[in-house]
Write a protein that holds these residues in place. Structure first.
Motif, PDB file in Angstrom:
ATOM      1  N   HIS A 283       0.828  -1.212   0.000  1.00 32.54           N
ATOM      2  CA  HIS A 283       0.000   0.000   0.000  1.00 32.54           C
ATOM      3  C   HIS A 283       0.862   1.262   0.000  1.00 32.54           C
ATOM      4  CE1 HIS A 283      -3.445  -2.623   0.914  1.00 32.54           C
ATOM      5  NE2 HIS A 283      -4.148  -1.652   0.412  1.00 32.54           N
TER       6      HIS A 283
ATOM      7  N   THR B 157       2.659   1.716  -3.331  1.00 32.23           N
ATOM      8  CA  THR B 157       1.698   2.155  -4.352  1.00 32.23           C
ATOM      9  C   THR B 157       1.422   3.647  -4.204  1.00 32.23           C
ATOM     10  OG1 THR B 157       0.686  -0.028  -4.411  1.00 32.23           O
ATOM     11  CG2 THR B 157      -0.622   1.774  -5.301  1.00 32.23           C
TER      12      THR B 157
ATOM     13  N   TRP C 136       0.644  -6.597  -8.107  1.00 29.62           N
ATOM     14  CA  TRP C 136      -0.437  -7.508  -7.694  1.00 29.62           C
ATOM     15  C   TRP C 136       0.073  -8.942  -7.604  1.00 29.62           C
ATOM     16  CZ3 TRP C 136      -4.155  -5.413  -5.278  1.00 29.62           C
ATOM     17  CH2 TRP C 136      -4.629  -4.155  -5.653  1.00 29.62           C
TER      18      TRP C 136
ATOM     19  N   SER D 149     -10.033   1.500   4.029  1.00 31.65           N
ATOM     20  CA  SER D 149     -10.262   0.957   2.683  1.00 31.65           C
ATOM     21  C   SER D 149      -9.474   1.740   1.641  1.00 31.65           C
ATOM     22  CB  SER D 149     -11.756   1.090   2.377  1.00 31.65           C
ATOM     23  OG  SER D 149     -12.006   1.028   0.987  1.00 31.65           O
ATOM     24  N   GLY D 150      -9.264   1.107   0.502  1.00 36.29           N
ATOM     25  CA  GLY D 150      -8.645   1.800  -0.638  1.00 36.29           C
ATOM     26  C   GLY D 150      -9.435   3.022  -1.073  1.00 36.29           C
TER      27      GLY D 150
ATOM     28  N   TYR E 182      -5.357   8.196  -5.482  1.00 32.93           N
ATOM     29  CA  TYR E 182      -6.006   7.383  -6.516  1.00 32.93           C
ATOM     30  C   TYR E 182      -7.155   8.182  -7.132  1.00 32.93           C
ATOM     31  CZ  TYR E 182      -8.560   3.601  -8.784  1.00 32.93           C
ATOM     32  OH  TYR E 182      -9.213   2.820  -9.713  1.00 32.93           O
ATOM     33  N   ARG E 183      -7.966   8.780  -6.246  1.00 30.16           N
ATOM     34  CA  ARG E 183      -9.105   9.555  -6.739  1.00 30.16           C
ATOM     35  C   ARG E 183      -8.628  10.753  -7.538  1.00 30.16           C
ATOM     36  NH1 ARG E 183     -12.606   6.277  -7.193  1.00 30.16           N
ATOM     37  NH2 ARG E 183     -12.691   5.683  -5.014  1.00 30.16           N
TER      38      ARG E 183
ATOM     39  N   HIS F  48      -6.695  -5.846  -9.567  1.00 35.09           N
ATOM     40  CA  HIS F  48      -7.216  -5.584  -8.228  1.00 35.09           C
ATOM     41  C   HIS F  48      -8.448  -6.465  -7.992  1.00 35.09           C
ATOM     42  CE1 HIS F  48      -9.321  -2.522  -5.357  1.00 35.09           C
ATOM     43  NE2 HIS F  48      -8.512  -3.265  -4.650  1.00 35.09           N
TER      44      HIS F  48
ATOM     45  N   VAL G 155      -8.683  -9.369  -5.224  1.00 32.65           N
ATOM     46  CA  VAL G 155      -9.705  -9.289  -4.179  1.00 32.65           C
ATOM     47  C   VAL G 155     -10.557 -10.563  -4.211  1.00 32.65           C
ATOM     48  CG1 VAL G 155     -11.799  -8.033  -3.466  1.00 32.65           C
ATOM     49  CG2 VAL G 155      -9.752  -6.771  -4.149  1.00 32.65           C
TER      50      VAL G 155
ATOM     51  N   GLY H  54     -16.816  -5.144   1.043  1.00 35.88           N
ATOM     52  CA  GLY H  54     -15.525  -4.493   1.260  1.00 35.88           C
ATOM     53  C   GLY H  54     -15.442  -3.844   2.626  1.00 35.88           C
TER      54      GLY H  54
ATOM     55  N   GLY I 294     -14.614  -0.927   3.218  1.00 38.30           N
ATOM     56  CA  GLY I 294     -15.104   0.456   3.130  1.00 38.30           C
ATOM     57  C   GLY I 294     -16.618   0.547   3.018  1.00 38.30           C
ATOM     58  N   GLY I 295     -17.303  -0.604   3.080  1.00 38.52           N
ATOM     59  CA  GLY I 295     -18.766  -0.583   3.106  1.00 38.52           C
ATOM     60  C   GLY I 295     -19.434  -0.814   1.759  1.00 38.52           C
ATOM     61  N   THR I 296     -18.664  -1.085   0.702  1.00 36.82           N
ATOM     62  CA  THR I 296     -19.306  -1.379  -0.590  1.00 36.82           C
ATOM     63  C   THR I 296     -19.608  -2.880  -0.662  1.00 36.82           C
ATOM     64  OG1 THR I 296     -17.362  -1.999  -1.883  1.00 36.82           O
ATOM     65  CG2 THR I 296     -17.791   0.374  -1.637  1.00 36.82           C
TER      66      THR I 296
ATOM     67  N   TYR J 188     -18.900  -3.881  -6.616  1.00 37.16           N
ATOM     68  CA  TYR J 188     -18.451  -2.487  -6.767  1.00 37.16           C
ATOM     69  C   TYR J 188     -17.245  -2.428  -7.715  1.00 37.16           C
ATOM     70  CZ  TYR J 188     -16.207   1.936  -5.580  1.00 37.16           C
ATOM     71  OH  TYR J 188     -15.601   3.174  -5.657  1.00 37.16           O
TER      72      TYR J 188
HETATM   73  C1  HEM Z   1      -5.939  -7.908   0.329  1.00 42.44           C
HETATM   74  C2  HEM Z   1      -5.884  -6.961  -0.553  1.00 42.44           C
HETATM   75  C3  HEM Z   1      -7.023  -6.083  -0.949  1.00 42.44           C
HETATM   76  C4  HEM Z   1      -8.368  -6.279  -0.799  1.00 42.44           C
HETATM   77  C5  HEM Z   1      -9.089  -7.483  -0.207  1.00 42.44           C
HETATM   78  C6  HEM Z   1      -9.019  -5.107  -1.341  1.00 42.44           C
HETATM   79  C7  HEM Z   1     -10.387  -4.933  -1.413  1.00 42.44           C
HETATM   80  C8  HEM Z   1     -11.023  -3.817  -1.888  1.00 42.44           C
HETATM   81  C9  HEM Z   1     -12.459  -3.645  -1.949  1.00 42.44           C
HETATM   82  C10 HEM Z   1     -13.475  -4.684  -1.566  1.00 42.44           C
HETATM   83  C11 HEM Z   1     -12.678  -2.399  -2.437  1.00 42.44           C
HETATM   84  C12 HEM Z   1     -14.067  -1.736  -2.644  1.00 42.44           C
HETATM   85  C13 HEM Z   1     -14.269  -0.650  -1.607  1.00 42.44           C
HETATM   86  C14 HEM Z   1     -14.533  -1.156  -0.205  1.00 42.44           C
HETATM   87  O1  HEM Z   1     -15.680  -1.503   0.117  1.00 42.44           O
HETATM   88  O2  HEM Z   1     -13.575  -1.188   0.591  1.00 42.44           O
HETATM   89  C15 HEM Z   1     -11.407  -1.788  -2.695  1.00 42.44           C
HETATM   90  C16 HEM Z   1     -11.229  -0.512  -3.211  1.00 42.44           C
HETATM   91  C17 HEM Z   1     -10.007   0.027  -3.496  1.00 42.44           C
HETATM   92  N1  HEM Z   1      -8.767  -0.532  -3.255  1.00 42.44           N
HETATM   93 FE1  HEM Z   1      -8.425  -2.399  -2.604  1.00 42.44          FE
HETATM   94  N2  HEM Z   1      -8.071  -4.233  -1.815  1.00 42.44           N
HETATM   95  C18 HEM Z   1      -6.845  -4.786  -1.572  1.00 42.44           C
HETATM   96  C19 HEM Z   1      -5.625  -4.219  -1.861  1.00 42.44           C
HETATM   97  C20 HEM Z   1      -5.447  -2.980  -2.394  1.00 42.44           C
HETATM   98  C21 HEM Z   1      -4.152  -2.389  -2.696  1.00 42.44           C
HETATM   99  C22 HEM Z   1      -2.804  -3.059  -2.512  1.00 42.44           C
HETATM  100  C23 HEM Z   1      -4.401  -1.172  -3.195  1.00 42.44           C
HETATM  101  C24 HEM Z   1      -3.384  -0.180  -3.666  1.00 42.44           C
HETATM  102  C25 HEM Z   1      -2.982   0.797  -2.934  1.00 42.44           C
HETATM  103  C26 HEM Z   1      -5.824  -0.955  -3.206  1.00 42.44           C
HETATM  104  C27 HEM Z   1      -6.466   0.176  -3.610  1.00 42.44           C
HETATM  105  C28 HEM Z   1      -7.823   0.341  -3.678  1.00 42.44           C
HETATM  106  C29 HEM Z   1      -8.459   1.513  -4.219  1.00 42.44           C
HETATM  107  C30 HEM Z   1      -7.769   2.735  -4.789  1.00 42.44           C
HETATM  108  C31 HEM Z   1      -9.825   1.308  -4.113  1.00 42.44           C
HETATM  109  C32 HEM Z   1     -10.936   2.262  -4.608  1.00 42.44           C
HETATM  110  C33 HEM Z   1     -11.332   1.776  -6.011  1.00 42.44           C
HETATM  111  C34 HEM Z   1     -12.504   2.510  -6.639  1.00 42.44           C
HETATM  112  O3  HEM Z   1     -13.201   3.276  -5.959  1.00 42.44           O
HETATM  113  O4  HEM Z   1     -12.746   2.305  -7.843  1.00 42.44           O
HETATM  114  N3  HEM Z   1      -6.430  -2.091  -2.738  1.00 42.44           N
HETATM  115  N4  HEM Z   1     -10.423  -2.659  -2.365  1.00 42.44           N
END
Ligand code: HEM
Length: 229
Positions: free
Chosen positions: A7, A10, A54, A76-77, A83-84, A187, A191, A200, A202-204, A209
């Protein structure tokens, strides 16, 4: 440790992506395309580093993930303002995401939304070259795909020798969009293998999503033109 390092690494690369994208935008606005191409090529190279990362994360099993999942609660991401910011800079204008940020991050996102995007700068250049009549819109609203813009890119793709720099710009933009969607897909897949269809943090809805996000296109007419050729 791996989760944190990926993270943080990135986020550092995303910082450079925002810097280089803004640099490219300034050069396009100044009709100085050579340096803009260099900056966009660098953006695409960084995106490939991020796509490859990844591979490291996907060594994490669902069992590994569950050993620390309870530690980060609803983090959450979605909270990645960089990114945004990159999505906004490229041309996405979804204001609803701004509300989850405050302070400097929020101000940066609001300012980004209020100004022309990278794609807008490319379209303004087409206007200066006489290929588009007028690119006059509220920058904060979503770009609506238009036949007029597809026609302008079509003129470029039908006669690359005449419009070489615009042709090169178009392909550089497609490189960036192509890499962006590969990142999103990796991604999504990672996931899927780590948390399956759970919601997720973050609540999605999680996978649902992320799947919808795969459909978003920054430069729609550059894809439409391929069908028209
Ligand atoms: C175990 C690893 C990971 C899992 C299970 C995961 C899971 C998720 C999920 C489910 C979401 C949807 C939003 C939510 O409800 O949280 C999300 C969004 C996001 N994640 Fe991950 N993530 C992982 C790793 C990463 C990594 C390494 C990054 C890079 C920094 C990242 C960046 C993001 C970003 C930028 C979003 C927003 C995407 C959008 O709104 O289109 N994630 N992630």
């Amino acid at each position: 440790m791996m989760f944190i390092v990926i993270h943080q690494a990135t986020e550092l690369w995303l910082k450079l992506v925002t810097f280089e994208t803004r640099l490219a935008m300034r050069h396009i606005a100044a009709d100085d395309l050579g340096p803009a191409f260099k900056a966009l090529a660098r953006v695409a190279r960084i995106q490939h580093v991020l796509i490859e990362s990844w591979q490291v994360l996907s060594t994490m099993t669902p069992t590994d993930y569950l050993t620390f999942r309870s530690l980060f609660g609803s983090a959450s991401g979605l909270q990645s303002s960089q990114y945004r910011e990159i999505e906004f800079l490229l041309g996405r204008r979804s204001i609803r995401y701004v509300d989850m940020f405050d302070g400097d991050n929020r101000a940066r996102l609001e300012n980004t939304l209020a100004a022309a995007s990278l794609y807008d700068e490319a379209l303004l250049l087409l206007e200066r070259r006489g290929l588009l009549v007028s690119v006059d819109r509220d920058w904060s609203s979503e770009h609506e795909p238009s036949d007029e813009v597809t026609d302008a890119w079509l003129a470029v793709y039908l006669d690359p020798a005449r419009h070489w720099d615009l042709y090169e710009l178009a392909e550089k933009l497609v490189d960036v969009e192509h890499a962006f969607s590969r990142w999103r897909y990796e991604h999504y897949q990672t996931v899927h293998r780590i948390i399956g269809s759970k919601p997720g943090s973050g609540g999605t809805s999680g996978l649902g999503y992320l799947k919808r996000a795969l459909d978003f296109v920054f430069f729609p007419e550059l894809w439409a033109v391929r069908t028209r050729l």
